[in-house]
Scaffold this motif. Structure first.
Motif, PDB file in Angstrom:
ATOM      1  N   LEU A   1      10.946   5.455   3.620  1.00 34.49           N
ATOM      2  CA  LEU A   1      12.362   6.949   4.448  1.00 34.49           C
ATOM      3  C   LEU A   1      12.806   5.972   5.318  1.00 34.49           C
ATOM      4  O   LEU A   1      13.835   6.739   5.669  1.00 34.49           O
ATOM      5  CB  LEU A   1      11.025   7.524   4.813  1.00 34.49           C
ATOM      6  CG  LEU A   1      10.095   8.529   3.938  1.00 34.49           C
ATOM      7  CD1 LEU A   1       9.241   8.944   4.983  1.00 34.49           C
ATOM      8  CD2 LEU A   1      10.595   9.726   3.409  1.00 34.49           C
ATOM      9  N   ARG A   2      12.668   5.116   6.156  1.00 36.48           N
ATOM     10  CA  ARG A   2      13.083   4.306   6.883  1.00 36.48           C
ATOM     11  C   ARG A   2      14.220   3.781   6.813  1.00 36.48           C
ATOM     12  O   ARG A   2      15.792   3.874   7.178  1.00 36.48           O
ATOM     13  CB  ARG A   2      12.679   3.156   7.714  1.00 36.48           C
ATOM     14  CG  ARG A   2      13.347   2.674   8.869  1.00 36.48           C
ATOM     15  CD  ARG A   2      14.078   4.047  10.006  1.00 36.48           C
ATOM     16  NE  ARG A   2      14.577   2.562  10.662  1.00 36.48           N
ATOM     17  CZ  ARG A   2      15.110   2.766  12.183  1.00 36.48           C
ATOM     18  NH1 ARG A   2      14.853   4.623  12.131  1.00 36.48           N
ATOM     19  NH2 ARG A   2      15.025   2.932  13.256  1.00 36.48           N
ATOM     20  N   GLU A   3      14.146   2.473   5.529  1.00 33.71           N
ATOM     21  CA  GLU A   3      15.000   1.264   5.685  1.00 33.71           C
ATOM     22  C   GLU A   3      16.495   2.608   4.265  1.00 33.71           C
ATOM     23  O   GLU A   3      17.403   1.979   4.301  1.00 33.71           O
ATOM     24  CB  GLU A   3      14.986   0.436   4.660  1.00 33.71           C
ATOM     25  CG  GLU A   3      14.100  -0.144   5.877  1.00 33.71           C
ATOM     26  CD  GLU A   3      14.481  -1.299   6.542  1.00 33.71           C
ATOM     27  OE1 GLU A   3      16.085  -0.718   6.735  1.00 33.71           O
ATOM     28  OE2 GLU A   3      13.596  -1.432   7.287  1.00 33.71           O
ATOM     29  N   ILE A   4      16.186   3.015   3.593  1.00 33.05           N
ATOM     30  CA  ILE A   4      16.408   3.794   1.747  1.00 33.05           C
ATOM     31  C   ILE A   4      17.139   5.472   2.517  1.00 33.05           C
ATOM     32  O   ILE A   4      18.394   5.091   2.883  1.00 33.05           O
ATOM     33  CB  ILE A   4      15.908   4.213   0.911  1.00 33.05           C
ATOM     34  CG1 ILE A   4      15.617   2.834   0.400  1.00 33.05           C
ATOM     35  CG2 ILE A   4      16.806   4.298  -0.253  1.00 33.05           C
ATOM     36  CD1 ILE A   4      16.585   1.699   0.089  1.00 33.05           C
ATOM     37  N   GLN A   5      16.229   5.961   3.237  1.00 31.83           N
ATOM     38  CA  GLN A   5      16.575   7.056   3.083  1.00 31.83           C
ATOM     39  C   GLN A   5      17.154   7.539   5.009  1.00 31.83           C
ATOM     40  O   GLN A   5      18.720   7.962   4.892  1.00 31.83           O
ATOM     41  CB  GLN A   5      16.099   7.924   3.397  1.00 31.83           C
ATOM     42  CG  GLN A   5      16.323  10.075   2.658  1.00 31.83           C
ATOM     43  CD  GLN A   5      14.384  11.213   3.273  1.00 31.83           C
ATOM     44  OE1 GLN A   5      14.038  10.648   3.225  1.00 31.83           O
ATOM     45  NE2 GLN A   5      15.111  11.570   3.540  1.00 31.83           N
ATOM     46  N   PRO A  12       0.561  -1.587   0.124  1.00 33.75           N
ATOM     47  CA  PRO A  12      -0.397   0.473  -0.008  1.00 33.75           C
ATOM     48  C   PRO A  12       0.695   1.011  -0.456  1.00 33.75           C
ATOM     49  O   PRO A  12       2.070   1.028   0.339  1.00 33.75           O
ATOM     50  CB  PRO A  12      -0.894  -0.105   1.381  1.00 33.75           C
ATOM     51  CG  PRO A  12      -0.786  -1.430   2.028  1.00 33.75           C
ATOM     52  CD  PRO A  12       0.670  -2.159   0.900  1.00 33.75           C
ATOM     53  N   GLU A  13       0.485   1.942  -0.342  1.00 35.51           N
ATOM     54  CA  GLU A  13       1.282   3.644  -0.815  1.00 35.51           C
ATOM     55  C   GLU A  13       1.703   3.900   0.616  1.00 35.51           C
ATOM     56  O   GLU A  13       2.887   4.051   0.760  1.00 35.51           O
ATOM     57  CB  GLU A  13       0.037   4.898  -1.337  1.00 35.51           C
ATOM     58  CG  GLU A  13       0.929   5.989  -1.497  1.00 35.51           C
ATOM     59  CD  GLU A  13       0.236   7.023  -1.836  1.00 35.51           C
ATOM     60  OE1 GLU A  13       0.655   7.570  -1.974  1.00 35.51           O
ATOM     61  OE2 GLU A  13      -0.874   6.872  -2.651  1.00 35.51           O
ATOM     62  N   ALA A  14       1.381   3.782   2.174  1.00 38.02           N
ATOM     63  CA  ALA A  14       1.811   4.603   2.496  1.00 38.02           C
ATOM     64  C   ALA A  14       2.650   3.518   2.931  1.00 38.02           C
ATOM     65  O   ALA A  14       3.633   3.847   3.943  1.00 38.02           O
ATOM     66  CB  ALA A  14       0.576   4.742   4.335  1.00 38.02           C
ATOM     67  N   PHE A  15       3.006   2.177   3.344  1.00 35.80           N
ATOM     68  CA  PHE A  15       4.337   1.206   3.650  1.00 35.80           C
ATOM     69  C   PHE A  15       5.318   1.220   2.614  1.00 35.80           C
ATOM     70  O   PHE A  15       6.306   1.867   3.136  1.00 35.80           O
ATOM     71  CB  PHE A  15       3.047   0.084   3.235  1.00 35.80           C
ATOM     72  CG  PHE A  15       2.231  -0.346   4.545  1.00 35.80           C
ATOM     73  CD1 PHE A  15       1.608   0.590   5.265  1.00 35.80           C
ATOM     74  CD2 PHE A  15       1.662  -1.869   4.652  1.00 35.80           C
ATOM     75  CE1 PHE A  15       0.713   0.207   6.099  1.00 35.80           C
ATOM     76  CE2 PHE A  15       0.953  -2.549   5.491  1.00 35.80           C
ATOM     77  CZ  PHE A  15       0.652  -1.625   6.383  1.00 35.80           C
ATOM     78  N   ARG A  16       4.171   1.873   1.785  1.00 42.76           N
ATOM     79  CA  ARG A  16       5.587   2.076   0.300  1.00 42.76           C
ATOM     80  C   ARG A  16       6.632   3.055   0.540  1.00 42.76           C
ATOM     81  O   ARG A  16       7.476   3.037   0.969  1.00 42.76           O
ATOM     82  CB  ARG A  16       5.057   2.760  -0.844  1.00 42.76           C
ATOM     83  CG  ARG A  16       5.460   0.857  -1.814  1.00 42.76           C
ATOM     84  CD  ARG A  16       5.089   1.480  -3.170  1.00 42.76           C
ATOM     85  NE  ARG A  16       4.002   1.936  -3.629  1.00 42.76           N
ATOM     86  CZ  ARG A  16       3.105   2.390  -4.034  1.00 42.76           C
ATOM     87  NH1 ARG A  16       2.529   1.038  -4.034  1.00 42.76           N
ATOM     88  NH2 ARG A  16       2.247   3.477  -4.468  1.00 42.76           N
ATOM     89  N   GLN A  17       5.988   4.558   1.320  1.00 44.45           N
ATOM     90  CA  GLN A  17       6.699   5.250   1.309  1.00 44.45           C
ATOM     91  C   GLN A  17       7.734   5.369   3.037  1.00 44.45           C
ATOM     92  O   GLN A  17       8.807   5.806   3.396  1.00 44.45           O
ATOM     93  CB  GLN A  17       5.439   6.948   1.788  1.00 44.45           C
ATOM     94  CG  GLN A  17       6.107   7.890   1.877  1.00 44.45           C
ATOM     95  CD  GLN A  17       5.414   9.006   2.504  1.00 44.45           C
ATOM     96  OE1 GLN A  17       3.963   9.244   3.280  1.00 44.45           O
ATOM     97  NE2 GLN A  17       5.713   9.962   2.407  1.00 44.45           N
ATOM     98  N   THR A  18       6.930   5.104   3.841  1.00 42.86           N
ATOM     99  CA  THR A  18       7.959   4.772   4.771  1.00 42.86           C
ATOM    100  C   THR A  18       8.449   4.229   5.307  1.00 42.86           C
ATOM    101  O   THR A  18       9.324   4.221   5.343  1.00 42.86           O
ATOM    102  CB  THR A  18       6.418   4.218   6.467  1.00 42.86           C
ATOM    103  OG1 THR A  18       4.765   5.152   6.233  1.00 42.86           O
ATOM    104  CG2 THR A  18       6.869   4.123   7.407  1.00 42.86           C
ATOM    105  N   ILE A  19       8.668   2.811   4.527  1.00 38.00           N
ATOM    106  CA  ILE A  19       9.547   1.715   4.436  1.00 38.00           C
ATOM    107  C   ILE A  19      10.891   2.387   3.488  1.00 38.00           C
ATOM    108  O   ILE A  19      11.541   2.358   3.895  1.00 38.00           O
ATOM    109  CB  ILE A  19       9.704   0.628   3.666  1.00 38.00           C
ATOM    110  CG1 ILE A  19      10.345  -0.148   4.744  1.00 38.00           C
ATOM    111  CG2 ILE A  19       8.618   0.662   2.036  1.00 38.00           C
ATOM    112  CD1 ILE A  19       9.715  -1.191   5.607  1.00 38.00           C
TER     113      ILE A  19
END
Length: 218
Positions: A174-178, A165-172
């Motif tokens: 921001l956390r794991e990549i950024q 889901p879009e909210a999960f994609r954005q959050t993961i």
């Protein structure tokens, strides 16, 4: 009696002391320097760009790896920073604020282009432990077989992330990549800290479930 000079960013108390250069300042001082005038100080703002351009590029790359105009989007990010920097109340949170501007710009462009399934890029995962997926860049010394394996896994992971889901994609991302903290993610996404933690945990769980058949087969 010698003439007294007012203290400011470019003039010292005595003529024998050289003016402070932007590159000598920490980020919070650069922001204060930019906020001290109606328009941001040119040298200080240029130094902010020099220090944080890579952060903007990384965010846009992982949100829209197939967009050919990311350079133009990055320029628009800095235009928004230039126009709104005086509104930043907590200079220590500049990095998270910058990330929010870049992310919001991406969503603005996404709505304009009516693209509802944007691909995201994640670096090659190496382990799955205690329900948490860890990513790191592959070693420069890996051989051809490892390269093919990483590429194959990347394709599976890339597809799995798209299915979130879009909210999960954005959050993961921001956390794991950024590499942002939970507090920074909460500020960027505008949700509570508990919601951020829940989304990250659920996103990791879904990725692990979707990738389990591939992982067990190798």
């Amino acid at each position: 009696m010698s003439e007294a000079y007012p203290l400011n960013w470019s003039t010292s108390a005595t003529a024998s002391v050289e003016p402070i250069q932007p590159e000598q300042l920490v980020t919070s001082e650069l922001i204060a320097m930019c906020q001290s005038t109606l328009r941001p100080h040119r040298g200080a703002f240029a130094e902010l760009i020099r220090r944080h351009q890579r952060d903007v590029d990384r965010i846009l790359y992982h949100l829209a790896p197939d967009w050919t105009d990311r350079h133009d989007l990055a320029q628009e990010v800095w235009l928004r920073v230039f126009r709104n920097l005086r509104r930043l109340k907590e200079p220590a949170k500049f990095r998270g604020w910058l990330g929010r501007i870049a992310t919001n710009l991406f969503y603005d462009e996404l709505r304009k282009r009516k693209r509802y399934q944007r691909p995201l890029s994640l670096d090659a995962p190496i382990t799955v432990q205690d329900g948490a997926m860890e990513w790191e860049l592959p070693s420069e010394a890996i051989g051809p077989e490892e390269v093919l394996s990483a590429q194959e896994f990347y394709e599976h992971l890339h597809h799995a992330v798209q299915l979130l889901p879009e909210a999960f994609r954005q959050t993961i991302v921001l956390r794991e990549i950024q590499g942002l903290s939970y507090d920074e993610i909460a500020e960027i996404t505008g949700v509570s800290l508990g919601t951020v933690k829940s989304r990250i945990a659920r996103a990791r769980g879904r990725l692990q479930t979707m990738l389990k058949p591939y992982l067990e087969g190798h």
